[in-house]
Scaffold this motif. Structure first.
Motif, PDB file in Angstrom:
ATOM      1  N   ARG A 191       3.918   5.953  -5.400  1.00  0.00           N
ATOM      2  CA  ARG A 191       3.836   5.809  -7.167  1.00  0.00           C
ATOM      3  C   ARG A 191       2.829   6.956  -7.090  1.00  0.00           C
ATOM      4  NH1 ARG A 191       7.703   4.632 -10.149  1.00  0.00           N
ATOM      5  NH2 ARG A 191       7.840   2.665  -9.081  1.00  0.00           N
ATOM      6  N   GLU A 192       1.828   7.216  -6.701  1.00  0.00           N
ATOM      7  CA  GLU A 192       0.649   8.023  -6.969  1.00  0.00           C
ATOM      8  C   GLU A 192       1.377   9.394  -6.749  1.00  0.00           C
ATOM      9  OE1 GLU A 192      -2.894   7.447  -4.629  1.00  0.00           O
ATOM     10  OE2 GLU A 192      -3.192   5.235  -5.332  1.00  0.00           O
ATOM     11  N   TYR A 193       1.878   9.575  -5.836  1.00  0.00           N
ATOM     12  CA  TYR A 193       2.571  10.896  -5.655  1.00  0.00           C
ATOM     13  C   TYR A 193       3.683  11.258  -6.233  1.00  0.00           C
ATOM     14  CZ  TYR A 193      -0.029  12.378  -1.438  1.00  0.00           C
ATOM     15  OH  TYR A 193      -1.188  12.541  -0.594  1.00  0.00           O
ATOM     16  N   PHE A 194       4.659  10.344  -6.706  1.00  0.00           N
ATOM     17  CA  PHE A 194       5.733  10.732  -7.240  1.00  0.00           C
ATOM     18  C   PHE A 194       5.934  10.279  -8.649  1.00  0.00           C
ATOM     19  CE2 PHE A 194       7.081  10.437  -2.589  1.00  0.00           C
ATOM     20  CZ  PHE A 194       7.352  11.687  -2.476  1.00  0.00           C
ATOM     21  N   GLY A 195       5.040   9.346  -9.243  1.00  0.00           N
ATOM     22  CA  GLY A 195       4.726   8.916 -10.671  1.00  0.00           C
ATOM     23  C   GLY A 195       6.150   8.131 -11.033  1.00  0.00           C
ATOM     24  N   MET A 221       0.777  -1.110   0.131  1.00  0.00           N
ATOM     25  CA  MET A 221       0.107   0.166  -0.041  1.00  0.00           C
ATOM     26  C   MET A 221       0.886   1.306  -0.033  1.00  0.00           C
ATOM     27  SD  MET A 221      -2.757   1.306   2.897  1.00  0.00           S
ATOM     28  CE  MET A 221      -1.497   1.854   4.056  1.00  0.00           C
ATOM     29  N   GLU A 222       1.873   1.334   0.794  1.00  0.00           N
ATOM     30  CA  GLU A 222       2.795   2.242   0.758  1.00  0.00           C
ATOM     31  C   GLU A 222       3.434   2.717  -0.581  1.00  0.00           C
ATOM     32  OE1 GLU A 222       2.744  -0.159   3.097  1.00  0.00           O
ATOM     33  OE2 GLU A 222       2.567   0.880   5.034  1.00  0.00           O
ATOM     34  N   GLU A 223       3.972   1.452  -1.102  1.00  0.00           N
ATOM     35  CA  GLU A 223       4.500   1.603  -2.487  1.00  0.00           C
ATOM     36  C   GLU A 223       3.496   2.330  -3.368  1.00  0.00           C
ATOM     37  OE1 GLU A 223       7.490   0.897  -4.295  1.00  0.00           O
ATOM     38  OE2 GLU A 223       8.487   0.406  -2.309  1.00  0.00           O
ATOM     39  N   GLU A 257      11.966   8.343 -10.393  1.00  0.00           N
ATOM     40  CA  GLU A 257      12.669   7.403  -9.949  1.00  0.00           C
ATOM     41  C   GLU A 257      13.442   7.594  -8.650  1.00  0.00           C
ATOM     42  OE1 GLU A 257      11.873   4.172  -9.956  1.00  0.00           O
ATOM     43  OE2 GLU A 257      10.341   4.510 -11.687  1.00  0.00           O
ATOM     44  N   ASN A 258      14.325   8.955  -8.863  1.00  0.00           N
ATOM     45  CA  ASN A 258      14.972   9.508  -8.056  1.00  0.00           C
ATOM     46  C   ASN A 258      14.013   9.858  -6.639  1.00  0.00           C
ATOM     47  OD1 ASN A 258      17.359   9.405  -9.388  1.00  0.00           O
ATOM     48  ND2 ASN A 258      16.920  11.308 -10.214  1.00  0.00           N
ATOM     49  N   ALA A 259      13.051  10.379  -6.774  1.00  0.00           N
ATOM     50  CA  ALA A 259      11.986  10.620  -5.814  1.00  0.00           C
ATOM     51  C   ALA A 259      11.592   9.489  -5.080  1.00  0.00           C
ATOM     52  CB  ALA A 259      11.041  11.475  -6.274  1.00  0.00           C
ATOM     53  N   MET A 260      11.270   8.425  -5.692  1.00  0.00           N
ATOM     54  CA  MET A 260      10.773   7.238  -5.497  1.00  0.00           C
ATOM     55  C   MET A 260      11.932   6.435  -4.533  1.00  0.00           C
ATOM     56  SD  MET A 260       7.449   6.264  -5.978  1.00  0.00           S
ATOM     57  CE  MET A 260       7.701   4.609  -6.066  1.00  0.00           C
ATOM     58  N   ALA A 261      13.142   6.253  -5.087  1.00  0.00           N
ATOM     59  CA  ALA A 261      14.386   5.980  -4.370  1.00  0.00           C
ATOM     60  C   ALA A 261      14.524   6.453  -2.932  1.00  0.00           C
ATOM     61  CB  ALA A 261      15.442   5.800  -5.003  1.00  0.00           C
ATOM     62  N   ASP A 262      14.372   7.897  -2.848  1.00  0.00           N
ATOM     63  CA  ASP A 262      14.516   8.380  -1.479  1.00  0.00           C
ATOM     64  C   ASP A 262      13.295   8.187  -0.584  1.00  0.00           C
ATOM     65  OD1 ASP A 262      15.741  10.854   0.021  1.00  0.00           O
ATOM     66  OD2 ASP A 262      13.689  11.591  -0.168  1.00  0.00           O
ATOM     67  N   ALA A 263      12.351   8.019  -1.256  1.00  0.00           N
ATOM     68  CA  ALA A 263      10.900   7.833  -0.332  1.00  0.00           C
ATOM     69  C   ALA A 263      11.324   6.349   0.336  1.00  0.00           C
ATOM     70  CB  ALA A 263       9.652   8.108  -1.253  1.00  0.00           C
ATOM     71  N   ARG A 264      11.414   5.447  -0.509  1.00  0.00           N
ATOM     72  CA  ARG A 264      11.675   4.165  -0.057  1.00  0.00           C
ATOM     73  C   ARG A 264      12.921   4.112   0.939  1.00  0.00           C
ATOM     74  NH1 ARG A 264      11.846   2.735  -5.715  1.00  0.00           N
ATOM     75  NH2 ARG A 264       9.691   1.897  -6.491  1.00  0.00           N
ATOM     76  N   TYR A 299       4.843  12.190   6.681  1.00  0.00           N
ATOM     77  CA  TYR A 299       5.959  13.281   6.676  1.00  0.00           C
ATOM     78  C   TYR A 299       6.535  12.987   5.394  1.00  0.00           C
ATOM     79  CZ  TYR A 299       6.056  14.161  11.517  1.00  0.00           C
ATOM     80  OH  TYR A 299       5.550  14.661  12.932  1.00  0.00           O
ATOM     81  N   ILE A 300       6.712  11.850   4.799  1.00  0.00           N
ATOM     82  CA  ILE A 300       7.292  11.749   3.307  1.00  0.00           C
ATOM     83  C   ILE A 300       6.385  12.332   2.220  1.00  0.00           C
ATOM     84  CG2 ILE A 300       7.854  10.034   1.574  1.00  0.00           C
ATOM     85  CD1 ILE A 300       8.705   8.089   3.717  1.00  0.00           C
ATOM     86  N   LEU A 301       5.049  12.122   2.442  1.00  0.00           N
ATOM     87  CA  LEU A 301       4.126  12.663   1.470  1.00  0.00           C
ATOM     88  C   LEU A 301       3.748  13.972   1.624  1.00  0.00           C
ATOM     89  CD1 LEU A 301       1.541   9.520   1.126  1.00  0.00           C
ATOM     90  CD2 LEU A 301       3.569  10.155  -0.023  1.00  0.00           C
TER      91      LEU A 301
END
Length: 249
Positions: free
Chosen positions: A10-14, A4-6, A17-24, A35-37
């Motif tokens: 994905r909805e927020y950062f589309g 669910m978090e992933e 991939e850099n933003a996704m990697a940082d969020a993960r 806080y991440i969102l």
């Protein structure tokens, strides 16, 4: 299969991939997803959140429900330790002709609360005051409220550091209620009873293990107190009405 978090990330950062990697990475370090969102859902509203504010919990929605039951049309609400503003803002948004003052010691939290009032279209009915409610005098003489609500810091100081790792990202000041977890309840009852209308009430969020302490405190300050549970069946909401004085004839 995505969690669910992933999916939310994905909805927020589309496809960034850099933003996704940082969020993960932040998730793996136990940083709260809110806080991440930068936002979360509470009651029926969206709220901005930052590390200056406690993240609104579903349990606190029960507090809003009780405020809405007690706040009359055109009523006035005082929201102490307001943080992100979620209690007062949701209550005002779902009531008619009402107005609220939110109070917090943190200027950072109040900046977020003001943004949330604007986001939810109630900034003309909700105002905010930066003050230490245990010390400062910030309300005009004669000000009266139908409901005074608070979700204050109520975790015992020695317990704060044992909370879930995610809580370590939230402001400690929003958790720490002193040695017995009760210092803010005592301060509010001592300092703000004079600002409550005769038929008004205090509404507090409380810890799951604080029922007896709250009943004793209410009795000490001359209030009748009822305790209500959250949807997890834990004691969560204390409602206090001024005790009626018997009149001898």
């Amino acid at each position: 299969m995505e969690t669910m978090e992933e999916r939310l990330l994905r909805e927020y950062f589309g496809n960034d991939e850099n933003a996704m990697a940082d969020a993960r990475k932040r998730l793996l370090n136990n940083e709260p997803l809110a806080y991440i969102l930068g936002e979360t859902v509470f009651f029926d509203e969206y709220y901005y959140v930052t590390p200056d504010t406690l993240i609104p919990r579903p349990d606190t929605e029960r507090v809003v429900e009780w405020v809405l039951k007690k706040l009359p049309v055109g009523g006035r609400l005082l929201d102490l330790c307001c943080g992100s503003g979620c209690i007062g803002i949701s209550a005002i948004k779902h009531s008619q002709g009402t107005a609220s003052i939110g109070v917090d010691i943190s200027k950072g939290a109040l900046a977020v609360a003001q943004r949330n009032a604007q986001r939810n279209g109630v900034d003309d009915r909700v105002s905010f005051v930066n003050a230490d409610l245990t010390k400062d005098v910030f309300l005009p003489e004669g000000a009266l409220f139908d409901v005074i609500v608070s979700n204050p810091p109520y975790v015992k100081s020695e317990v704060v550091d044992t909370l879930e790792p995610e809580c370590g990202y939230e402001p400690r000041i929003a958790f720490d209620g002193g040695a017995d977890g009760m210092i803010f309840y005592r301060a509010i009852l001592a300092r703000f009873a004079a600002y409550l209308k005769l038929d008004g009430c205090f509404i507090f969020e409380i810890g799951y293990d604080q029922k007896e302490d709250m009943l004793n405190l209410a009795d000490q300050y001359g209030f009748d107190c009822q305790i209500y549970k959250d949807y997890g069946k834990n004691d969560r909401v204390a409602i206090m009405h001024p005790r009626r004085k018997e009149i001898c004839i």
